[in-house]
Scaffold this motif. Structure first.
Motif, PDB file in Angstrom:
ATOM      1  N   VAL A  60      66.701 -61.347  74.820  1.00 27.13           N
ATOM      2  CA  VAL A  60      66.358 -62.953  74.920  1.00 27.13           C
ATOM      3  C   VAL A  60      66.557 -63.988  74.974  1.00 27.13           C
ATOM      4  O   VAL A  60      67.174 -64.442  75.940  1.00 27.13           O
ATOM      5  N   ILE A  71      67.669 -64.049  78.497  1.00 26.68           N
ATOM      6  CA  ILE A  71      66.621 -64.742  79.704  1.00 26.68           C
ATOM      7  C   ILE A  71      66.519 -66.578  78.942  1.00 26.68           C
ATOM      8  O   ILE A  71      65.835 -66.926  80.238  1.00 26.68           O
ATOM      9  N   ILE A  72      66.376 -66.733  77.754  1.00 24.50           N
ATOM     10  CA  ILE A  72      67.129 -68.257  77.686  1.00 24.50           C
ATOM     11  C   ILE A  72      68.130 -68.846  78.842  1.00 24.50           C
ATOM     12  O   ILE A  72      68.025 -69.710  79.516  1.00 24.50           O
ATOM     13  N   VAL A 120      60.852 -65.253  77.180  1.00 17.28           N
ATOM     14  CA  VAL A 120      60.398 -64.962  75.995  1.00 17.28           C
ATOM     15  C   VAL A 120      59.262 -63.957  75.423  1.00 17.28           C
ATOM     16  O   VAL A 120      59.608 -62.900  75.032  1.00 17.28           O
ATOM     17  N   GLY A 174      58.403 -60.333  74.794  1.00 19.35           N
ATOM     18  CA  GLY A 174      58.576 -59.762  73.462  1.00 19.35           C
ATOM     19  C   GLY A 174      56.906 -59.362  73.646  1.00 19.35           C
ATOM     20  O   GLY A 174      57.050 -57.873  72.717  1.00 19.35           O
ATOM     21  N   VAL A 230      61.846 -60.504  68.022  1.00 21.39           N
ATOM     22  CA  VAL A 230      62.055 -61.280  68.764  1.00 21.39           C
ATOM     23  C   VAL A 230      62.338 -63.161  69.132  1.00 21.39           C
ATOM     24  O   VAL A 230      62.994 -63.708  69.219  1.00 21.39           O
ATOM     25  N   LEU A 256      64.596 -66.326  68.658  1.00 26.05           N
ATOM     26  CA  LEU A 256      64.533 -67.638  68.937  1.00 26.05           C
ATOM     27  C   LEU A 256      64.968 -68.788  67.785  1.00 26.05           C
ATOM     28  O   LEU A 256      64.795 -69.510  68.576  1.00 26.05           O
TER      29      LEU A 256
END
Length: 400
Positions: A158, A161-162, A177, A181, A326, A330
């Motif tokens: 994650v 990805i961010i 994300v 997920g 996930v 975040l």
């Protein structure tokens, strides 16, 4: 749509940014406490839509954190939870009838607000780490069996990805994300959750909550929450919105926020939903993942309403498609970004001391309300000492 309302991929991405704060507690209230899933998502969705239309910027709708956490831990009956929502609504609608901006300005000075924002950032990071590495409180939510290795791998993915999607306007981070997920969740469960999905809602039961235990509702559920709601959902939310949106947040005043969260709680209480609030962390979440207009709030509110009316019976199973780790990753990202709001007080020793104290007490106790009270006391003591020092210097100057 142009101007105040604009719906594009970035608005849609930002609309999902606060799910990491919303979903864990919402799922817990449904699965552990038996709160009506239709009522929960319907009331939250309608408040999202109202907030988006009125404020014109993304204003979050979240479960009342302290109330919801206590309710889940104690397995409080759904009738007491909806009663807590109703009476919280009565309180804040009453508060909104008066012009409270001046009073709030005296109590919630800049170091107090920044301290609350730092403390909330710390709590979000701690909650995210618990979700990543499988604390006992998280294991019961959503039915996930979490291992530290799985959590670490998901967190790293994650984070990647961010970082890769942060500046990408075509593939916004939150959407990327969420897609990741759902794929991970589906692969981990062989999409078994989908086998029980069917159309249908759970009819809400209208009425003023009555016949519930006074001690449970007012002492156990509401008393720890009320100062936190004033501090974070009203004052800190208004301040955070102003920091991000400037003139665009002119309608986001403490009085207006008290009114909308009060009305939202009254409605939630009347249909058996959960206690709700706004939240400064949610403002950061929506903003950091791309939302800039009220269209984001209207969009996610519409999604909640449709889910409530079409899939109310199946919502707990659908939520299992999104793994808790996930959401935890975040939460960590949102918490770090939210804590960065304190940067404008770092050049003041007085304000930095108050902010640091609130953060440290929050870290040590896990209770933002206690940290808030300690921060107010410390701020008053330091202000008094500075005033005395200034007075002595002025007297010495006059005598000279």
């Amino acid at each position: 749509m142009r101007g105040r309302f604009r719906l594009d991929l970035n608005e849609i991405s930002g609309s999902f940014g606060d799910l990491a704060i919303f979903l864990p507690l919402a799922i817990g209230l449904v699965t552990v406490n038996g709160v009506n899933a239709t009522s929960l998502f319907l009331s939250a969705g309608l408040l999202y839509i109202v907030a988006g239309l009125y404020y014109g910027i993304p204003i979050p709708v979240q479960p009342l954190k302290a109330t919801s956490a206590i309710a889940i831990v104690l397995a409080v009956r759904p009738e007491a939870i909806s009663a807590a929502a109703f009476w919280m609504g009565v309180l804040f609608v009453s508060v909104s009838l008066f012009n409270i901006n001046g009073l709030f300005g005296k109590i919630f000075t800049r170091p107090i607000v920044r301290g609350i924002q730092l403390g909330l950032g710390i709590l979000l990071v701690k909650g995210g780490l618990s979700a990543l590495f499988g604390s006992p409180s998280m294991l019961s939510i959503g039915g996930w069996e979490i291992s530290p290795v799985f959590g670490a791998l998901v967190g790293a993915a994650v984070a990647g990805i961010i970082v890769l999607s942060r500046e990408n306007r075509r593939y916004p981070a939150a959407l990327a994300v969420m897609a990741f997920g759902i794929v991970v969740g589906g692969a981990s469960t062989s999409f078994a959750a989908l086998s029980s999905v069917s159309l249908g809602w759970i009819r809400p039961e209208w009425g003023i909550p009555a016949g519930v235990d006074f001690y449970t509702v007012f002492i156990v559920l509401l008393l720890p929450q009320i100062p936190l709601t004033f501090a974070n959902s009203v004052v800190a939310t208004a301040d955070t919105a102003d920091r991000y949106y400037g003139e665009g947040a002119r309608k986001v005043t403490p009085r207006a926020l008290a009114a909308t969260l009060g009305i939202g709680n009254l409605f939630a209480g009347l249909i058996g939903g959960m206690p709700v609030c706004h939240g400064s962390g949610g403002v950061t979440a929506h903003y950091r993942f791309g939302a800039r207009t009220g269209a984001a709030s209207v969009f996610i509110g519409g999604v909640f309403v449709l889910l409530a009316l079409l899939f109310g019976k199946s919502l707990p199973d659908l939520c299992r498609l999104l793994p808790i780790p996930v959401l935890g990753a975040l939460l960590i990202h949102i918490g770090v970004q939210h804590a960065r709001l304190v940067r404008d007080v770092l050049d003041s020793a007085h304000e930095s001391a108050v902010v640091a104290a609130i953060g440290l007490v929050t870290l040590a106790t896990g209770n933002l309300a206690i940290a808030f009270g300690g921060g107010i006391l410390l701020n008053a003591i330091i202000a008094r000492l500075l005033w005395r020092s200034a007075s002595r210097k002025a007297a010495q100057g006059m005598s000279a």
